[in-house]
Design a protein around this motif. Structure first.
Motif, PDB file in Angstrom:
ATOM      1  N   LEU A  84     -37.758  59.637  17.666  1.00  0.00           N
ATOM      2  CA  LEU A  84     -37.416  60.691  16.719  1.00  0.00           C
ATOM      3  C   LEU A  84     -35.965  61.092  16.954  1.00  0.00           C
ATOM      4  O   LEU A  84     -35.597  61.499  18.056  1.00  0.00           O
ATOM      5  N   LEU A  85     -35.153  60.949  15.918  1.00  0.00           N
ATOM      6  CA  LEU A  85     -33.749  61.353  15.955  1.00  0.00           C
ATOM      7  C   LEU A  85     -33.628  62.616  15.124  1.00  0.00           C
ATOM      8  O   LEU A  85     -34.082  62.649  13.975  1.00  0.00           O
ATOM      9  N   ILE A 144     -45.579  65.479  15.437  1.00  0.00           N
ATOM     10  CA  ILE A 144     -44.946  66.009  16.646  1.00  0.00           C
ATOM     11  C   ILE A 144     -44.598  67.467  16.366  1.00  0.00           C
ATOM     12  O   ILE A 144     -43.911  67.769  15.388  1.00  0.00           O
ATOM     13  N   HIS A 145     -45.078  68.368  17.204  1.00  0.00           N
ATOM     14  CA  HIS A 145     -44.721  69.780  17.087  1.00  0.00           C
ATOM     15  C   HIS A 145     -43.337  69.966  17.689  1.00  0.00           C
ATOM     16  O   HIS A 145     -43.012  69.367  18.724  1.00  0.00           O
ATOM     17  N   VAL A 162     -45.389  61.854  11.336  1.00  0.00           N
ATOM     18  CA  VAL A 162     -45.023  60.464  11.605  1.00  0.00           C
ATOM     19  C   VAL A 162     -45.670  59.587  10.536  1.00  0.00           C
ATOM     20  O   VAL A 162     -46.893  59.593  10.378  1.00  0.00           O
ATOM     21  N   ARG A 163     -44.843  58.853   9.815  1.00  0.00           N
ATOM     22  CA  ARG A 163     -45.368  57.948   8.790  1.00  0.00           C
ATOM     23  C   ARG A 163     -46.096  56.782   9.436  1.00  0.00           C
ATOM     24  O   ARG A 163     -45.665  56.258  10.457  1.00  0.00           O
ATOM     25  N   ARG A 164     -47.164  56.350   8.805  1.00  0.00           N
ATOM     26  CA  ARG A 164     -47.959  55.233   9.312  1.00  0.00           C
ATOM     27  C   ARG A 164     -47.074  54.002   9.487  1.00  0.00           C
ATOM     28  O   ARG A 164     -46.327  53.628   8.593  1.00  0.00           O
ATOM     29  N   ARG A 170     -36.493  60.519  11.415  1.00  0.00           N
ATOM     30  CA  ARG A 170     -35.328  61.415  11.416  1.00  0.00           C
ATOM     31  C   ARG A 170     -35.749  62.766  10.855  1.00  0.00           C
ATOM     32  O   ARG A 170     -36.528  62.833   9.913  1.00  0.00           O
ATOM     33  N   ILE A 171     -35.181  63.817  11.452  1.00  0.00           N
ATOM     34  CA  ILE A 171     -35.459  65.164  10.975  1.00  0.00           C
ATOM     35  C   ILE A 171     -34.196  66.009  11.118  1.00  0.00           C
ATOM     36  O   ILE A 171     -33.458  65.873  12.098  1.00  0.00           O
TER      37      ILE A 171
END
Length: 179
Positions: A84-85, A144-145, A162-164, A170-171
């Motif tokens: 995760l970025l 993810i919290h 999270v996409r399958r 990215r967030i």
């Protein structure tokens, strides 16, 4: 722009029939306008005149943080499988430097200490967190919290879905300033 001489031989290609130099100059101006518009994206306005960029991220509730607090070891990696970025910004669209980002995800046996980590944002407001693809907790989609803390901003608690099949996500999180 130098004086136009209509007797100049037009360049082949676009606008050959009507003065290639003029068409070339117009295209250059359009490219400049597009570049300026893209750079000024942070100033985009809606039809009502409100800014659309850098609106605060909505709080999503406490999630697992309400059960055990928000303590998490300082670590950017709890496993492998998903990266995760993220980026943390203020409502002015500027990076929030040294924000504490706490991440918590479920494993196959639910929430536990091995599914937690925390990181600080860099001078560009960026962070990265690597772990296994989170479990779905048996009732929802894998997520993810995320809790974000900084002394100049309101606390934020949200989640990243999270996409399958995704290995990277990215967030961008936008914090509201304290009043």
């Amino acid at each position: 722009m130098a004086g136009l001489n209509w007797s100049d031989r037009p360049e082949p290609g676009i606008g050959a029939c009507c003065g290639g130099a003029i068409v070339r100059d117009v295209l250059r101006m359009l490219v400049c306008l597009v570049t300026v518009a893209a750079a000024g994206g942070a100033l985009a306005l809606t039809a009502s005149g409100e800014s659309t960029a850098c609106q605060p991220t909505r709080n999503d509730g406490a999630g697992p943080f309400q059960q055990g607090g928000i303590s998490a070891p300082r670590r950017a990696k709890i496993g492998t499988g998903h990266l995760l970025l993220g980026r943390v910004l203020g409502t002015d669209c500027k990076p929030v430097v040294r924000a504490l980002v706490v991440l918590w995800q479920a494993g196959p046996n639910g929430y536990g200490p091995s599914g937690r980590g925390s990181v600080r944002t860099d001078r560009s407001g960026r962070f990265r967190f690597e772990g296994p693809v989170p479990a779905s907790e048996g009732y929802g989609v894998p997520h993810i919290h995320i809790a974000v803390f900084h002394p100049a901003y309101e606390e934020l608690v949200t989640r990243y879905i999270v996409r399958r099949g995704s290995k990277t996500g990215r967030i961008t999180l936008v914090l509201a300033p304290l009043l």
